[in-house]
Design an enzyme around this catalytic site. Structure first.
Site, PDB file in Angstrom:
ATOM      1  N   GLY A  10       0.823  -1.214   0.000  1.00 27.43           N
ATOM      2  CA  GLY A  10       0.000   0.000   0.000  1.00 27.43           C
ATOM      3  C   GLY A  10       0.851   1.255   0.000  1.00 27.43           C
ATOM      4  O   GLY A  10       1.217   1.758   1.058  1.00 27.43           O
ATOM      5  N   THR A  35      -1.493  -1.390  -7.888  1.00 36.07           N
ATOM      6  CA  THR A  35      -1.167  -0.888  -9.222  1.00 36.07           C
ATOM      7  C   THR A  35       0.352  -0.839  -9.352  1.00 36.07           C
ATOM      8  O   THR A  35       1.014  -0.078  -8.637  1.00 36.07           O
ATOM      9  CB  THR A  35      -1.742   0.540  -9.405  1.00 36.07           C
ATOM     10  OG1 THR A  35      -3.039   0.560  -8.834  1.00 36.07           O
ATOM     11  CG2 THR A  35      -1.790   0.948 -10.852  1.00 36.07           C
ATOM     12  N   ALA A  78      -8.790   1.482   5.947  1.00 37.22           N
ATOM     13  CA  ALA A  78      -9.305   0.580   6.988  1.00 37.22           C
ATOM     14  C   ALA A  78     -10.637  -0.038   6.551  1.00 37.22           C
ATOM     15  O   ALA A  78     -11.343   0.498   5.707  1.00 37.22           O
ATOM     16  CB  ALA A  78      -9.493   1.353   8.287  1.00 37.22           C
ATOM     17  N   ASN A 104      -5.916   2.859  10.750  1.00 37.58           N
ATOM     18  CA  ASN A 104      -6.736   3.192  11.920  1.00 37.58           C
ATOM     19  C   ASN A 104      -7.904   2.212  11.999  1.00 37.58           C
ATOM     20  O   ASN A 104      -9.049   2.548  11.708  1.00 37.58           O
ATOM     21  CB  ASN A 104      -7.287   4.612  11.802  1.00 37.58           C
ATOM     22  CG  ASN A 104      -6.356   5.620  12.433  1.00 37.58           C
ATOM     23  OD1 ASN A 104      -5.573   5.292  13.323  1.00 37.58           O
ATOM     24  ND2 ASN A 104      -6.435   6.857  11.967  1.00 37.58           N
ATOM     25  N   SER A 130       0.743   6.943  14.750  1.00 43.33           N
ATOM     26  CA  SER A 130       0.283   8.338  14.802  1.00 43.33           C
ATOM     27  C   SER A 130       1.393   9.299  14.399  1.00 43.33           C
ATOM     28  O   SER A 130       2.572   9.037  14.638  1.00 43.33           O
ATOM     29  CB  SER A 130      -0.196   8.692  16.207  1.00 43.33           C
ATOM     30  OG  SER A 130      -0.584  10.051  16.237  1.00 43.33           O
ATOM     31  N   LYS A 184      -4.587   3.281  20.117  1.00 40.46           N
ATOM     32  CA  LYS A 184      -4.578   4.310  19.063  1.00 40.46           C
ATOM     33  C   LYS A 184      -5.946   4.989  18.961  1.00 40.46           C
ATOM     34  O   LYS A 184      -6.038   6.203  18.750  1.00 40.46           O
ATOM     35  CB  LYS A 184      -4.181   3.686  17.709  1.00 40.46           C
ATOM     36  CG  LYS A 184      -4.249   4.674  16.532  1.00 40.46           C
ATOM     37  CD  LYS A 184      -3.301   5.841  16.739  1.00 40.46           C
ATOM     38  CE  LYS A 184      -3.213   6.920  15.696  1.00 40.46           C
ATOM     39  NZ  LYS A 184      -4.190   7.239  14.769  1.00 40.46           N
ATOM     40  N   HIS A 187      -6.126   7.356  21.733  1.00 41.20           N
ATOM     41  CA  HIS A 187      -5.261   8.493  21.367  1.00 41.20           C
ATOM     42  C   HIS A 187      -6.071   9.475  20.517  1.00 41.20           C
ATOM     43  O   HIS A 187      -6.068  10.684  20.742  1.00 41.20           O
ATOM     44  CB  HIS A 187      -4.037   7.988  20.591  1.00 41.20           C
ATOM     45  CG  HIS A 187      -3.290   9.078  19.872  1.00 41.20           C
ATOM     46  ND1 HIS A 187      -3.725   9.601  18.681  1.00 41.20           N
ATOM     47  CD2 HIS A 187      -2.167   9.763  20.186  1.00 41.20           C
ATOM     48  CE1 HIS A 187      -2.906  10.562  18.287  1.00 41.20           C
ATOM     49  NE2 HIS A 187      -1.941  10.676  19.184  1.00 41.20           N
ATOM     50  N   ASN A 188      -6.780   8.943  19.546  1.00 37.52           N
ATOM     51  CA  ASN A 188      -7.553   9.812  18.663  1.00 37.52           C
ATOM     52  C   ASN A 188      -8.730  10.458  19.386  1.00 37.52           C
ATOM     53  O   ASN A 188      -9.070  11.607  19.122  1.00 37.52           O
ATOM     54  CB  ASN A 188      -8.048   9.033  17.443  1.00 37.52           C
ATOM     55  CG  ASN A 188      -6.946   8.839  16.411  1.00 37.52           C
ATOM     56  OD1 ASN A 188      -5.767   8.850  16.749  1.00 37.52           O
ATOM     57  ND2 ASN A 188      -7.313   8.659  15.160  1.00 37.52           N
ATOM     58  N   GLU A 191      -7.313  13.187  21.085  1.00 34.64           N
ATOM     59  CA  GLU A 191      -6.983  14.182  20.039  1.00 34.64           C
ATOM     60  C   GLU A 191      -8.235  15.014  19.684  1.00 34.64           C
ATOM     61  O   GLU A 191      -8.164  16.245  19.584  1.00 34.64           O
ATOM     62  CB  GLU A 191      -6.455  13.416  18.821  1.00 34.64           C
ATOM     63  CG  GLU A 191      -6.230  14.214  17.552  1.00 34.64           C
ATOM     64  CD  GLU A 191      -5.874  13.294  16.370  1.00 34.64           C
ATOM     65  OE1 GLU A 191      -4.891  12.540  16.478  1.00 34.64           O
ATOM     66  OE2 GLU A 191      -6.591  13.306  15.350  1.00 34.64           O
ATOM     67  N   TYR A 192      -9.366  14.334  19.541  1.00 32.06           N
ATOM     68  CA  TYR A 192     -10.624  15.045  19.241  1.00 32.06           C
ATOM     69  C   TYR A 192     -10.925  16.068  20.346  1.00 32.06           C
ATOM     70  O   TYR A 192     -11.307  17.200  20.082  1.00 32.06           O
ATOM     71  CB  TYR A 192     -11.798  14.066  19.178  1.00 32.06           C
ATOM     72  CG  TYR A 192     -12.089  13.406  17.851  1.00 32.06           C
ATOM     73  CD1 TYR A 192     -11.100  12.757  17.130  1.00 32.06           C
ATOM     74  CD2 TYR A 192     -13.377  13.418  17.329  1.00 32.06           C
ATOM     75  CE1 TYR A 192     -11.395  12.128  15.929  1.00 32.06           C
ATOM     76  CE2 TYR A 192     -13.680  12.794  16.123  1.00 32.06           C
ATOM     77  CZ  TYR A 192     -12.681  12.138  15.437  1.00 32.06           C
ATOM     78  OH  TYR A 192     -12.979  11.514  14.249  1.00 32.06           O
ATOM     79  N   LYS A 262     -13.508  10.372  10.784  1.00 35.91           N
ATOM     80  CA  LYS A 262     -13.473   9.049  10.150  1.00 35.91           C
ATOM     81  C   LYS A 262     -13.846   7.913  11.087  1.00 35.91           C
ATOM     82  O   LYS A 262     -13.850   6.767  10.673  1.00 35.91           O
ATOM     83  CB  LYS A 262     -12.089   8.821   9.538  1.00 35.91           C
ATOM     84  CG  LYS A 262     -11.869   9.708   8.296  1.00 35.91           C
ATOM     85  CD  LYS A 262     -10.728   9.227   7.420  1.00 35.91           C
ATOM     86  CE  LYS A 262      -9.389   9.562   8.009  1.00 35.91           C
ATOM     87  NZ  LYS A 262      -9.085  11.008   7.965  1.00 35.91           N
ATOM     88  N   ARG A 289     -18.413  17.908  16.537  1.00 34.68           N
ATOM     89  CA  ARG A 289     -18.180  17.720  15.091  1.00 34.68           C
ATOM     90  C   ARG A 289     -19.499  17.433  14.374  1.00 34.68           C
ATOM     91  O   ARG A 289     -19.724  17.878  13.250  1.00 34.68           O
ATOM     92  CB  ARG A 289     -17.190  16.573  14.851  1.00 34.68           C
ATOM     93  CG  ARG A 289     -15.779  16.944  15.240  1.00 34.68           C
ATOM     94  CD  ARG A 289     -14.746  16.062  14.558  1.00 34.68           C
ATOM     95  NE  ARG A 289     -13.437  16.273  15.154  1.00 34.68           N
ATOM     96  CZ  ARG A 289     -12.312  15.754  14.702  1.00 34.68           C
ATOM     97  NH1 ARG A 289     -12.328  14.959  13.639  1.00 34.68           N
ATOM     98  NH2 ARG A 289     -11.160  15.996  15.295  1.00 34.68           N
TER      99      ARG A 289
HETATM  100  C1  6PG Z   1      -2.779  10.501  13.942  1.00 29.03           C
HETATM  101  C2  6PG Z   1      -4.124  10.992  13.499  1.00 29.03           C
HETATM  102  C3  6PG Z   1      -4.511  10.278  12.266  1.00 29.03           C
HETATM  103  C4  6PG Z   1      -5.581  10.975  11.465  1.00 29.03           C
HETATM  104  C5  6PG Z   1      -6.937  10.708  11.986  1.00 29.03           C
HETATM  105  C6  6PG Z   1      -7.849  11.899  11.919  1.00 29.03           C
HETATM  106  O1  6PG Z   1      -2.719  10.059  15.065  1.00 29.03           O
HETATM  107  O2  6PG Z   1      -1.847  10.571  13.150  1.00 29.03           O
HETATM  108  O3  6PG Z   1      -5.076  10.761  14.482  1.00 29.03           O
HETATM  109  O4  6PG Z   1      -4.794   8.979  12.616  1.00 29.03           O
HETATM  110  O5  6PG Z   1      -5.323  12.319  11.341  1.00 29.03           O
HETATM  111  O6  6PG Z   1      -7.426   9.716  11.163  1.00 29.03           O
HETATM  112  O7  6PG Z   1      -9.090  11.450  12.200  1.00 29.03           O
HETATM  113  P1  6PG Z   1     -10.417  12.139  11.732  1.00 29.03           P
HETATM  114  O8  6PG Z   1     -10.406  12.197  10.240  1.00 29.03           O
HETATM  115  O9  6PG Z   1     -11.462  11.286  12.302  1.00 29.03           O
HETATM  116  O10 6PG Z   1     -10.349  13.524  12.320  1.00 29.03           O
END
Ligand code: 6PG
Length: 476
Positions: A10, A35, A78, A104, A130, A184, A187-188, A191-192, A262, A289
């Site tokens: 990939g 490809t 994913a 992810n 990440s 992970k 973590h996200n 992050e949100y 996502k 969001r």
């Molecule tokens: C990271 C980010 C990465 C990506 C997310 C964003 O840790 O590098 O979290 O995984 O930026 O997919 O997620 P959203 O599109 O849901 O905001």
């Protein structure tokens, strides 16, 4: 010919960057893309790293190029594509080979894939990566879940490519099967929450204090030299100071206020709810969001309600200091919640997640990297099994120093009609968490009234129902 140490399927942006990073750190890598033209182009443009990269046009050739037991990173979209790729690859593999999903993924998919391979002699690693494109190229934070044996096979390569914090690699084996992808995901989720809180503060500075994008950028720039020092504050300054080449206006002022997502934030909330852990700041961020995406409805509602007038705070400088401290206080709440979700999952899935290690590998490379995570690392190192981050000595001190500011900021926002769902939820979380006598006694009484659900008494007397009558009187 010397065989490759690892393979990667990939060659999208993340896959290409990760491959170049692997090659650059002295590891020979075989690469494959559906490809073939993409593979050829990637190799042709690899410059000095060409010798470290084995471009392959068939899966057979690709697998044969890797030293057994073969670790193969799958870096594709994913979901179903991962299952399909695994099915295509399987017939070429031999006992001991390791398929590594670096996307992810939902950890439930990772658990399923891990289980499905159980009797095949093959194994699976779910690996959270990440740091975005830059991180993949120059040093991401890497969260590994799988068997310890499979980790041993990839440890050297992953250590070489990971980010380093004061020389310490930001990669670790966190536990069996879904552990890496679960961590992970959280973590996200954090992050949100972090991003939402920064955006709420930006909203107060813009709509409450009437500051321009570049002025707000300056504020974040100053904060980045203090206790809020972090990658997200750093990039917030940068994006706020960037101008749109088309209109000449600040870039942020021409971007539609509709946030994409996502799934990882939503999964964090779902899993927190499943395990009965309050992760209100993450929930608020996901809901934020969702509301942001309902732009047409918001436009229509503003026509009906208008907007309250935000009063300028009397002492601007003192209020700026409050905003900085409020962000820190709320951030502590969000991180405490994220770690609490991981602690619950660790018990639920028998992962034995190492909290100090998780904080340690988030100090560099990942999107939430910060000074703050070094302090979390110290707090968890001193007390890995503490019930909640906010009661550790270091963080309780920080909360005591800053919760007043959060209170003033949330009050100001409420009176000015400025939405601060994540900041206010973090404040309410703290206020609920530190109060020994809450209000759920009334909820218990209500439940008992209409459903005879029973309750516990403070005096321990063995009488678990109220004197409310049948509850059916009103229907008589
Ligand atoms: C990271 C980010 C990465 C990506 C997310 C964003 O840790 O590098 O979290 O995984 O930026 O997919 O997620 P959203 O599109 O849901 O905001």
């Amino acid at each position: 010919m010397e065989q490759a140490e690892i393979g990667l399927i990939g060659l999208g942006v993340m896959g290409s960057n990760l491959s170049l990073n692997i090659a650059e750190k002295g590891n020979k890598i075989a690469v494959f893309n559906r490809t073939a033209e993409v593979t050829r182009k990637f190799h042709a443009e690899a410059g000095a790293l060409q010798n470290q990269i084995v471009p392959c046009e068939t899966l057979g050739e690709f697998v044969a190029a890797i030293r057994p037991p073969r670790p193969i990173i799958i870096m594709i979209k994913a979901g179903d594509p991962v299952d399909q790729q695994m099915e295509h690859l399987k017939p070429y593999l031999s006992t001991g080979d390791i398929m590594i999903d670096a996307g992810n993924a939902n950890f439930r998919d990772t658990m399923r894939r891990f289980d499905n391979l159980k009797d095949s002699g093959l194994t699976f690693i779910g690996m959270g990566v990440s740091g975005g494109e830059e991180g993949a190229r120059h040093g991401p934070s890497i969260m590994v879940g799988g068997t310890e044996e499979s980790w041993k096979r990839v440890e050297k390569v992953l250590t070489s490519i990971s980010a380093k914090f004061n020389g310490e690699p930001c990669v670790a084996w966190l536990g069996e099967n879904g552990a890496g992808h679960f961590v992970k995901t959280i973590h996200n989720g954090i992050e949100y929450a972090d991003m939402q809180m920064i955006a709420e503060i930006y909203g107060i500075l813009r709509d409450g204090l009437g500051m321009s994008a570049s002025e707000i950028g300056n504020v974040f720039g100053r904060w980045n030299t203090g206790r809020l020092n972090s990658y997200l504050i750093e990039i917030s300054e940068k994006v706020l100071k960037a101008n749109d080449p088309i209109s000449g206006k600040p870039m942020v002022d021409v971007i539609v206020d509709r946030a994409g997502q996502k799934g990882t934030g939503k999964w964090s909330v779902i899993e927190a709810q499943n395990m009965g852990v309050a992760a209100t700041a993450i929930e608020a961020a996901v809901a934020g969001r969702i509301l942001s995406s309902q732009r047409e409805e918001r436009v229509a509602a503003e026509r009906i309600f208008g907007l309250p007038k935000a009063e300028r705070p009397k002492d601007g400088m003192a209020f700026l200091a409050d905003l900085e401290n409020a962000l820190l206080a709320a951030k502590i709440g969000a991180y405490a919640q994220g770690f609490a979700v991981m602690a619950a999952a660790s018990a639920e899935y028998n992962w034995n997640l190492p909290m100090p290690t998780i904080a340690r590998i988030w100090r560099a490379g990942c999107i939430i990297r910060s000074q703050f995570l070094d302090e979390i690392t110290s707090a968890f190192t001193k007390d890995p099994h503490v019930a909640n981050l906010i009661v550790t000595p270091a963080f309780s001190k920080m909360v005591k120093e800053t919760d007043g500011a959060l209170r003033r900021v949330v009050s100001y926002a409420a009176l000015s009609g400025l939405p601060v769902p994540a900041l206010s939820s973090a404040l309410s979380y703290f206020d609920a968490y530190r109060r020994s006598r809450g209000t759920a006694n009334l909820i218990q009484a209500q439940r008992d009234f209409f459903g005879a659900h029973g309750f516990d008494r403070l005096d321990g007397v063995d009488k678990h129902h109220g004197p409310w009558g049948s509850g059916l009187e009103e229907f008589a």
